[in-house]
Design an enzyme around this catalytic site. Structure first.
Site, short mmCIF file in Angstrom:
data_model
loop_
_atom_site.label_atom_id
_atom_site.label_comp_id
_atom_site.label_asym_id
_atom_site.label_seq_id
_atom_site.Cartn_x
_atom_site.Cartn_y
_atom_site.Cartn_z
N LYS A 128 0.84 -1.20 0.00
CA LYS A 128 0.00 0.00 0.00
C LYS A 128 0.88 1.26 0.00
CE LYS A 128 -3.57 2.38 2.60
NZ LYS A 128 -4.50 2.35 3.72
N GLU A 148 10.51 -4.96 4.36
CA GLU A 148 10.58 -6.38 3.99
C GLU A 148 10.23 -6.57 2.51
OE1 GLU A 148 9.02 -5.06 6.62
OE2 GLU A 148 8.75 -6.53 8.22
N GLY A 180 -4.97 -1.76 4.95
CA GLY A 180 -4.19 -2.89 4.42
C GLY A 180 -4.87 -4.23 4.69
N ARG A 181 -5.33 -4.44 5.92
CA ARG A 181 -5.90 -5.75 6.27
C ARG A 181 -7.32 -5.92 5.76
NH1 ARG A 181 -4.85 -2.44 10.27
NH2 ARG A 181 -6.48 -1.65 11.64
N GLU A 233 -4.75 -6.68 14.77
CA GLU A 233 -4.28 -5.37 14.33
C GLU A 233 -5.42 -4.34 14.39
OE1 GLU A 233 -0.82 -4.67 11.34
OE2 GLU A 233 -2.63 -4.28 10.18
N HIS A 253 -5.19 -33.23 17.68
CA HIS A 253 -4.09 -34.10 18.08
C HIS A 253 -2.91 -33.31 18.62
CE1 HIS A 253 -6.12 -37.66 16.52
NE2 HIS A 253 -6.62 -36.82 15.64
N LYS A 283 9.08 -0.92 13.90
CA LYS A 283 9.62 -0.61 12.56
C LYS A 283 10.74 0.43 12.66
CE LYS A 283 5.43 -1.09 9.75
NZ LYS A 283 4.41 -0.37 8.96
O1 F6P Z 1 3.16 -3.21 9.69
C1 F6P Z 1 1.82 -3.36 9.54
C2 F6P Z 1 1.35 -2.99 8.17
O2 F6P Z 1 1.34 -1.61 8.03
C3 F6P Z 1 -0.01 -3.58 7.91
O3 F6P Z 1 -1.03 -2.84 8.42
C4 F6P Z 1 0.02 -3.71 6.43
O4 F6P Z 1 -0.96 -4.59 5.97
C5 F6P Z 1 1.42 -4.20 6.20
O5 F6P Z 1 2.19 -3.52 7.17
C6 F6P Z 1 1.98 -3.96 4.84
O6 F6P Z 1 2.02 -2.61 4.50
P1 F6P Z 1 2.19 -2.18 3.01
O7 F6P Z 1 1.05 -2.71 2.23
O8 F6P Z 1 2.20 -0.67 3.02
O9 F6P Z 1 3.49 -2.73 2.49
#
Ligand code: F6P
Length: 511
Positions: free
Chosen positions: A183, A189, A234-235, A320, A351, A479
């Site tokens: 987003k 990452e 995002g979620r 979240e 199990h 972060k």
């Molecule tokens: O660190 C949490 C977060 O901001 C989430 O809310 C989001 O879904 C995810 O990181 C990824 O963010 P982005 O889509 O901006 O890479």
């Protein structure tokens, strides 16, 4: 929630604490009918929850005091319900049957792109994390029977290099489409993984983002950038271009069917009366278990192998969204707004951790998820799968007394001394609550409806707790600190005022 409505809920919880769950069925012969509710593609049975008319009335009063219906109207009107970020929350608009022009335009571009690119690729690598990963990953896994043949779809999210190395393993870069999903297009990452895969030389690169300029600056051609918008959290974003890999990788029309099922659930949530509104009643049950009965977690157990990724998806959605300690108005919460969501597919969980669910000291509510039609594989498996699910919810509720356990052992010829010794170990307290949800089939529509149900339940639970379910400031501090610590781990200078434990770890781990 007002003090008065909370006091009523507390009173109801105290009253019900001394009533056994099983006895509630005797008190009210219509209990099963009353507490089994239907929504599009979904039947929800709350009758094994430790609630009754009195508890539900208290929760309904709390919903009224919290103006749940008002907040629902605000969300669907596109008002600024995400106050700390000054944004509306309009994920529902992405699956509207008559989408707004900008949404329809991106969707058309996605379909055209999918049709054009398919003959040129054998594989897709989807890179994203959190909401830019879990949704499409769930759809692709859950809808495997609806996938196109001959297209390998891989995901990498973790900044552990093993993830991205596995993702490219054995693929022909020239026949691979890299989709970078972020987003913000700033997530460490995702950008680290994307740079690595870009250097490997994929034949095609696309992006899904709310920051198209950043994606283009990074090197994605403008006509391969698929936008979504700030007003989608995002979620809550799997309904958008975030699911480009699904449009490419699933058969024609399948992604639209997912959206259609979610739109059906939106209609239900938006219009059904409070007492028949499944996401709202489900939210009340969550509040009851977490806030009134102080149960710290609940286990989400899909009796559906194809929903095995649902618990991970739900962890982000619920924890979240609602893992907060400050109300919308900036006050400190006095009760927790969310617990821990965890789980795994049944029967596998039986199990491993079900021991604790049945005989551990704490009560942990369980949510069982079944699917009525569309079972795959050997025909005899369906009955076994359902028998296990029903047996677990029944065993949790009914339990087994020490006397009954002792009598069974004696009947099998065991000595009195041995039976006396074993009886407490083989007894089950019972009286443990669960919800059973059943979708009509593992169809794209039902999956869309189920996920939308959970989104609305999460929002409604947040409103009852008085919080904003659409921000996530709690992820920021870690972060920031990770950005400061990467340099010293590679031999650079340490930030000032590092605590001694972290400084010692830098010493041990630096290269
Ligand atoms: O660190 C949490 C977060 O901001 C989430 O809310 C989001 O879904 C995810 O990181 C990824 O963010 P982005 O889509 O901006 O890479």
């Amino acid at each position: 929630m007002t003090i008065d409505s909370w006091k009523t809920i507390e009173r109801e919880a105290a009253r019900l604490a001394s009533v056994r769950l099983l006895d509630l069925f005797d008190t009210d012969p219509r209990r099963v009918q009353k507490l089994t509710l239907t929504a599009p593609h979904l039947v929800a049975d709350f009758s094994k929850q430790h609630i009754d008319d009195g508890a539900l009335a208290a929760l309904a009063q709390a919903a009224e005091a919290a103006d749940l219906e008002g907040w629902r109207a605000k969300m669907f009107a596109g008002d600024e319900v995400n106050s700390s970020e000054h944004r509306p929350a309009m994920h529902w608009a992405l699956r509207a049957r008559q989408p707004r022009p900008e949404i329809a335009a991106v969707r058309q571009r996605m379909t055209a792109f999918a049709n054009k690119i398919r003959p040129e690729i054998d594989a897709i690598i989807h890179l994203g994390i959190g909401g830019s990963d879990l949704g499409p990953r769930l759809l692709i896994d859950a809808l495997k029977p609806h996938r196109r043949k001959g297209l390998d779809i891989r995901f990498a999210a973790n900044v552990d290099g093993a993830d991205v190395v596995d993702a490219i393993d054995g693929l022909d870069p020239r026949r691979t489409l890299l989709i970078v999903v972020s987003k913000t297009f700033t997530t460490q990452e995702t950008l680290a993984n994307a740079s690595f895969v870009r250097a490997w030389g994929p034949g095609h690169i696309a992006a899904a983002t709310a920051a198209p300029d950043k994606a283009q600056a990074w090197g994605v051609p403008a006509d391969h950038v698929f936008e979504f918008w700030d007003w989608v959290g995002g979620r809550y974003s799997l309904w958008s271009s975030v699911s480009l890999c699904c449009v490419v990788g699933l058969k024609d029309g399948v992604f639209e069917r997912v959206l259609g099922g979610a739109a059906d659930m939106d209609d239900h949530f938006r219009t059904a009366a409070l007492e028949r509104n499944v996401p709202i009643i489900a939210a009340m049950v969550q509040v009851w278990n977490r806030e009134a009965c102080k149960r710290g977690s609940y286990a989400l157990i899909p009796y559906a192998e194809r929903l095995r990724l649902l618990p991970a998806y739900m962890q982000q959605l619920e924890m979240e969204s609602n893992g907060k300690h400050i109300t919308r108005n900036g006050q400190t919460l006095t009760r927790p707004s969310a617990g821990v969501t965890w789980g795994a597919a049944g029967t596998n969980g039986q199990h491993s951790f079900f021991q604790l669910l049945h005989q551990g000291v704490d009560e942990i509510p369980v949510e069982f998820i079944l699917f009525k039609d569309g079972h795959e594989g050997p025909p005899g498996h369906r009955a076994k799968l359902f028998a296990n699910a029903l047996a677990q919810s029944r065993a949790l509720m009914v339990g087994k007394s020490a006397e009954a356990a002792r009598a069974e052992m004696l009947a099998k010829g065991m000595s009195v001394a041995e039976a006396d010794m074993l009886a407490p170990h083989r007894a089950f307290p019972g009286n443990r609550c669960s919800t059973t949800l059943c979708i009509d089939a593992l169809s794209p529509e039902a999956l869309g409806a189920l996920i939308a149900f959970y989104e609305h339940r999460t929002f409604a639970q947040g409103v009852l707790a008085g919080i904003n379910s659409f921000d996530q400031w709690g992820v920021e501090l870690g972060k920031e600190m990770a950005n400061q610590l990467a340099a010293p781990l590679q031999g650079g200078s340490e930030p000032q005022n590092l605590d001694p434990s972290t400084a010692a770890w830098i010493g041990r781990l630096k290269t």
